[in-house]
Every structure is written in C-alpha cells, then in structure tokens.
Design a protein around this motif. Sequence first.
Motif: not given
Lengths: 110, 117
Positions: B3-9
């Motif tokens: 999966e593609v993860t992003q930060t910050p939410s």
Amino acid sequence: DAKTTQPTSMDCAEGRAANLPCNHSTISGNEYVYWYRQIHSQGPQYIIHGLKNNETNEMASLIITEDRKSSTLILPHATLRDTAVYYCIVILGGADGLTFGKGTHLIIQP
Amino acid sequence: EPEVTQTPSHQVTQMGQEVILRCVPISNHLYFYWYRQILGQKVEFLVSFYNNEISEKSEIFDDQFSVERPDGSNFTLKIRSTKLEDSAMYFCASSDLTSGTLGGELFFGEGSRLTVL
C-alpha cells in the motif's frame, strides 16, 4: 481525454445489484474506460477498466456498449460498505494524471 | 497487500509556513502522483513524477509547490508558503507501467489533511 457524464446520485438496496451508468460519447478508439470509487474522503480506489470487451473482477463487472459511447459498472451484490462516490474516467493511458469528475454518489440502503 | 502510506495524517499550520507532506509509494512502482481534494470538491491532479523529474503538472501546481524523491523510498510534496486556500486533503498515488498496466491503475494513499490557519 474524453469527457464523461454520470448521474449525481443513486440509491440501491443492500443485496441487490447496483448498476452505475456512464456516458462517454466522444471516446476515441484507443481510450480506455476506468472506474474508481472514493469512500468518505479516503483515497480513491481502483475498481476495474476496459477497452471494448466486458470485464469482470472480484469487485465488479464492466459492460461497455458496442459503440463504446457508454458503459455500466455493476456491483453484483451491493453491501453497505459500497456506499461511495464512483468515478468513470476515460484515458489514453500512460503516466499522465487522471481527471476526476464529480462522479455518482451511490447510497446503499439497508 | 502493498500500500501507499502517507504522513502526517493531519497537519495544522499557519499561513505563510512551509509544509512537507511525505509519501512512501509501493516499492516496485515507478510513477508517482500528488492529488488534492478541497472539502466537498473534486479530486484534482497536481503533478506526476517519473525518473526523478516531473512528467506532467496542472495549473494548480505553481511555483509554491515542489516535489522530490530524496531517497529510494520517499516522495514528498512541499508547499513553500502556505495560503488559506491550500487547506485540503492531499493524496499521493503510485503506479507501475512496466507490469503491463496502462497507467490508469493508480494506488492511492489515505491522504494527508492540511489545515492552514
């Protein structure tokens, strides 16, 4: 990329098939039809795509008319979790960005 | 499943401040994208990135925006001096054209919500 037209919203009863139409009358011969959905401000999720033939995967079926000017996304047994905005997008492919329209807000009723 | 993860939410910032949104695309993907969605509006394309350079950008992606792939895993979006109208959900996406897909199958992250005060 060809323009698409979709109904603003639709209702469907839980357990029934949801049929979402899309009109793309200006589609060119080498453009593909893609469907995405977005569940309540989550990231868009790819569903299915096709060129000429009907397609089916674990999520849905895509029926494209013979003249390719319209298509229908079918969710065979809709559940409450299928409530989302569904986007029909026509593209040539390649690395260019997708153009999202307003889509169809599908509401699955219990 | 990858999966593609992003930060910050979620990030809250003051107008005029710099913001960096981070994304980790799927590891074997080669094409990367940023989109944004202002509350209640459409998902809008910002930029696509391949081979360490921008391949396409929209009118929204002006000089205040920049993208970078600083290492082999991260893909960042920088907004130099945020404005109130930059408040939106920012989505990162990646795709892999080498697997035979057409480039239309993008995998999106869950988004980073930016609030500019």
